[in-house]
Design a protein around this motif. Structure first.
Motif, mmCIF file in Angstrom:
data_model
loop_
_atom_site.group_PDB
_atom_site.id
_atom_site.type_symbol
_atom_site.label_atom_id
_atom_site.label_comp_id
_atom_site.label_asym_id
_atom_site.label_seq_id
_atom_site.Cartn_x
_atom_site.Cartn_y
_atom_site.Cartn_z
ATOM 1 N N ALA A 5 3.050 6.210 18.012
ATOM 2 C CA ALA A 5 3.976 7.345 17.994
ATOM 3 C C ALA A 5 5.426 6.872 17.986
ATOM 4 O O ALA A 5 6.274 7.435 17.274
ATOM 5 N N ASP A 6 5.732 5.844 18.753
ATOM 6 C CA ASP A 6 7.094 5.324 18.803
ATOM 7 C C ASP A 6 7.505 4.729 17.444
ATOM 8 O O ASP A 6 8.645 4.927 16.994
ATOM 9 N N ALA A 7 6.576 4.009 16.808
ATOM 10 C CA ALA A 7 6.876 3.411 15.498
ATOM 11 C C ALA A 7 7.116 4.494 14.457
ATOM 12 O O ALA A 7 8.042 4.408 13.642
ATOM 13 N N PHE A 8 6.280 5.532 14.496
ATOM 14 C CA PHE A 8 6.441 6.645 13.559
ATOM 15 C C PHE A 8 7.792 7.337 13.755
ATOM 16 O O PHE A 8 8.513 7.612 12.792
ATOM 17 N N THR A 9 8.145 7.610 15.007
ATOM 18 C CA THR A 9 9.408 8.296 15.299
ATOM 19 C C THR A 9 10.597 7.464 14.854
ATOM 20 O O THR A 9 11.550 7.984 14.258
ATOM 21 N N ARG A 10 10.541 6.170 15.111
ATOM 22 C CA ARG A 10 11.649 5.304 14.699
ATOM 23 C C ARG A 10 11.766 5.257 13.177
ATOM 24 O O ARG A 10 12.864 5.342 12.620
ATOM 25 N N TYR A 11 10.643 5.120 12.506
ATOM 26 C CA TYR A 11 10.627 5.080 11.035
ATOM 27 C C TYR A 11 11.230 6.354 10.461
ATOM 28 O O TYR A 11 12.083 6.322 9.566
ATOM 29 N N THR A 30 0.816 -1.223 0.000
ATOM 30 C CA THR A 30 0.000 0.000 0.000
ATOM 31 C C THR A 30 0.852 1.276 0.000
ATOM 32 O O THR A 30 0.331 2.367 0.145
ATOM 33 N N LYS A 31 2.176 1.096 -0.144
ATOM 34 C CA LYS A 31 3.123 2.214 -0.292
ATOM 35 C C LYS A 31 3.015 3.199 0.874
ATOM 36 O O LYS A 31 2.693 4.372 0.707
ATOM 37 N N ILE A 32 3.313 2.673 2.055
ATOM 38 C CA ILE A 32 3.262 3.479 3.266
ATOM 39 C C ILE A 32 4.614 4.150 3.503
ATOM 40 O O ILE A 32 5.606 3.499 3.822
ATOM 41 N N TRP A 33 4.637 5.466 3.323
ATOM 42 C CA TRP A 33 5.827 6.247 3.606
ATOM 43 C C TRP A 33 5.751 6.777 5.035
ATOM 44 O O TRP A 33 4.831 6.436 5.787
ATOM 45 N N ILE A 34 6.686 7.606 5.418
ATOM 46 C CA ILE A 34 6.839 8.008 6.821
ATOM 47 C C ILE A 34 5.564 8.596 7.402
ATOM 48 O O ILE A 34 5.046 8.128 8.423
ATOM 49 N N ASN A 35 5.031 9.626 6.767
ATOM 50 C CA ASN A 35 3.890 10.340 7.345
ATOM 51 C C ASN A 35 2.593 9.532 7.321
ATOM 52 O O ASN A 35 1.629 9.892 8.001
ATOM 53 N N GLN A 36 2.579 8.444 6.548
ATOM 54 C CA GLN A 36 1.364 7.628 6.448
ATOM 55 C C GLN A 36 1.339 6.483 7.453
ATOM 56 O O GLN A 36 0.327 5.789 7.573
ATOM 57 N N LEU A 37 2.437 6.274 8.168
ATOM 58 C CA LEU A 37 2.519 5.109 9.049
ATOM 59 C C LEU A 37 1.467 5.120 10.164
ATOM 60 O O LEU A 37 0.849 4.075 10.414
ATOM 61 N N PRO A 38 1.232 6.231 10.865
ATOM 62 C CA PRO A 38 0.218 6.185 11.938
ATOM 63 C C PRO A 38 -1.155 5.732 11.453
ATOM 64 O O PRO A 38 -1.788 4.869 12.085
ATOM 65 N N ASP A 39 -1.640 6.294 10.354
ATOM 66 C CA ASP A 39 -2.954 5.898 9.835
ATOM 67 C C ASP A 39 -2.946 4.439 9.394
ATOM 68 O O ASP A 39 -3.935 3.717 9.587
#
Length: 220
Positions: free
Chosen positions: A72-78, A49-58
């Protein structure tokens, strides 16, 4: 006679897909461990689904993850590892140095400056390139031939004096063809060339043989 070689960036001068997969595995490791979601399934869904950095939380919310701290932790690490772990193709420095001794070199990359400029800086591509064009900065993107003509104009060469190297049939092969340039297709992941795509002068799976192919083409 060739006077210039132009390159795409992502999946051309480095393996974007391999990097992307590695970053997702690192970013989602704790999510998988804490929620018992299968890590490789999450990674594959994110890639598909081509999930880039800013799309990870959703994306994580669509996978049933509700822990906001975990998200939030997963987004920050990514975000934090994305640029720190980028690796230029090991063949690229030697190749670009050799080509730069004979041709003018250019880079055309689609994307916003915030994502493309850090890659360009990390790879020190300004040391090799006579022209670097980022689509957001010029207001037009591949496959529009205008972006190719912008690069050609900065290099002071005609389309027939240049060759484009890229991985995307749609953006690179079609764009170069519409701009009047021949192209070489880098097919790192065994894709099938669409039947209606312009035919490249060569198909390669990495940068290893590119110098010899360009020299052979230019000698004809």
């Amino acid at each position: 006679m060739l006077r210039a070689i132009l390159f795409d960036l992502d999946d051309t001068l480095y393996d974007l897909k391999a990097h992307w997969k590695t970053c997702l595995r690192i970013a989602l490791a704790d999510v998988s461990r804490i929620t018992s979601c299968d890590l490789e399934t999450l990674v594959q869904r994110a890639l598909t689904t081509k999930i880039w950095i800013n799309q990870l939380p959703d994306f994580l919310r669509t996978q049933g993850i509700t822990d906001q701290g975990l998200i939030a932790d997963a987004f920050t690490r990514y975000r934090d590892i994305w640029f720190d772990t980028l690796t230029l193709d090991p063949e690229a420095p030697r190749l670009l140095t050799a080509l730069g001794a004979r041709y003018r070199l250019g880079l055309i990359t689609n994307g916003p400056s915030w994502s493309q400029r850090p890659k360009i800086e990390r790879f020190d591509l300004a040391a090799y390139m006579h022209s670097i064009i980022v689509s957001e900065e010029v207001g037009v993107a591949k496959p529009d031939p205008q972006i190719f003509h912008i690069a050609l104009n900065t290099l002071a060469v005609a389309p027939g004096e240049a060759l484009f190297v890229g991985d995307s049939p749609e953006n690179d092969l079609w764009g170069a063809a519409q701009a009047g340039m021949p192209a070489i297709w880098i097919n790192r992941h065994g894709a099938t060339l669409p039947a209606d795509a312009p035919q490249p002068i060569a198909v390669i799976d990495g940068l290893r043989d590119l110098l010899a192919i360009i020299h052979a083409y230019d000698s004809h």
